[in-house]
Design an enzyme around this catalytic site. Sequence first.
Site, PDB file in Angstrom:
ATOM      1  N   TYR A 225       6.120  47.457  29.503  1.00  0.00           N
ATOM      2  CA  TYR A 225       7.140  47.843  28.680  1.00  0.00           C
ATOM      3  C   TYR A 225       7.193  48.997  28.333  1.00  0.00           C
ATOM      4  CZ  TYR A 225       7.434  42.457  29.063  1.00  0.00           C
ATOM      5  OH  TYR A 225       7.274  41.146  29.405  1.00  0.00           O
TER       6      TYR A 225
ATOM      7  N   HIS B 223       0.597  40.130  35.181  1.00  0.00           N
ATOM      8  CA  HIS B 223       1.928  40.081  34.971  1.00  0.00           C
ATOM      9  C   HIS B 223       2.757  39.251  36.159  1.00  0.00           C
ATOM     10  CE1 HIS B 223       5.119  42.469  32.554  1.00  0.00           C
ATOM     11  NE2 HIS B 223       5.648  41.262  33.004  1.00  0.00           N
TER      12      HIS B 223
END
Length: 261
Positions: A54, A110
Site C-alpha cells: 500500500y 498478502h
Amino acid sequence: MTARTSQEEVQLSDSVSIPLIGFGTWQLDGDDAYDGVRAALEIGYRHIDTATAYGNEDRVGAAVRASGLARENVFITTKCPPGNVGREAQTLDASLKALGVDFVDLWLVHWPPHGEAKPETWKAFIEALEQGKTRAIGVSNYSIAQIDELIAATGRAPELNQIPWNPFVFSEREVAELRNRHVVLEGYSPLKRSDLGNPVLTEIAAAHGKTTAQVILRWHVEHGFVVIPRSRRRERIEENFAVFDFELTPEELRRLDRLGA
Ligand SMILES: NC(=O)c1ccc[n+]([C@@H]2O[C@H](COP(=O)([O-])OP(=O)(O)OC[C@H]3O[C@@H](n4cnc5c(N)ncnc54)[C@H](OP(=O)(O)O)[C@@H]3O)[C@@H](O)[C@H]2O)c1
C-alpha cells in the site's frame, strides 16, 4: 442474537486478540492515509490494516503516534508482498521501520506467492513470530488446500486468513473449514463488492434506521468475522463504526446469509 460491543475482539492465540472492526487503508496515500487513521482512532477504532504494497506504512505509523494512544492499544496488521519471497525478514524489518514500531500485531502473506502455498515463506513467518517481531501470523487469499499445505509442512496453522467476504459470497462451508483448523476469518472489501442497493439490505436497514453499509458490517460482527472497511471520508469512517447499537434478528441474519445463494 449476540450483543457485541465496540471493544469486542476475536482470539487469535492464547495471548493475542484482534478487534472485530478495523480500518482498511488500501488506496489511501499520503494525507488520506494519515487523516483516515487519525479519524478512525479518534472515533474508536483500535485496529488498522495496512500492507507493504500500500506504500503508506510511514503515514499510518505517524498517525498512530500522533493519536497519543499507547502502542499496545492499537492493533496493527501489515502484509508481505508475494514478490518478496526469500526476502521475508528484510521485508518485515522495512515495515517495522516505516511504521516506526518494534513489532506488528499481525503479519500476513498478502497472496500465495506465484499462486502457491510456499511453506518456505511460512517458515520465515514462524521465525519472525518467535523473534517477537510480530505477535501473530497469518495469510491472505489462501485456499483451504493451501492452508493445509502449510500445516502439513510446519505443524502450524495460520492464525487468520484475510479473504474477500460479504453476505453475497457467504459460504457456510468456508466458515466451517476455517473454524475446523482454528483459522480466524477476516473479510476484506465488505462494501465495494456488495450491492448496497439490494432490496433485502434496504428493507433490513430501514427496519433499524441504519444504512445498508452498516447492516453488512453488523452482519460480520454478529458472525464474529473480522472486517476492515475503508473510507477517505470522516463521516463514513464514523458510519462504519456505528454498528454496535443495534442487533439483527435471527431471521434477518438468515436472509442475509442467503443473499448469495
Ligand atoms: N488482502 C487483500 O488482498 C486485500 C484486498 C483488498 C482490500 N484489502 C483490505 O481491506 C480493506 C477494505 O477493502 P476495500 O478498501 O477494497 O473496500 P471496501 O472497504 O469494501 O470499500 C471501500 C469503498 O467503499 C466506499 N465506502 C466506504 N464506506 C462507505 C459507506 N458507509 N457507504 C457507501 N460507500 C462506502 C469507499 O468510498 P469513500 O472513500 O469515498 O468513502 C470506497 O470506495 C482495504 O482497505 C484493505 O485494507 C485487502
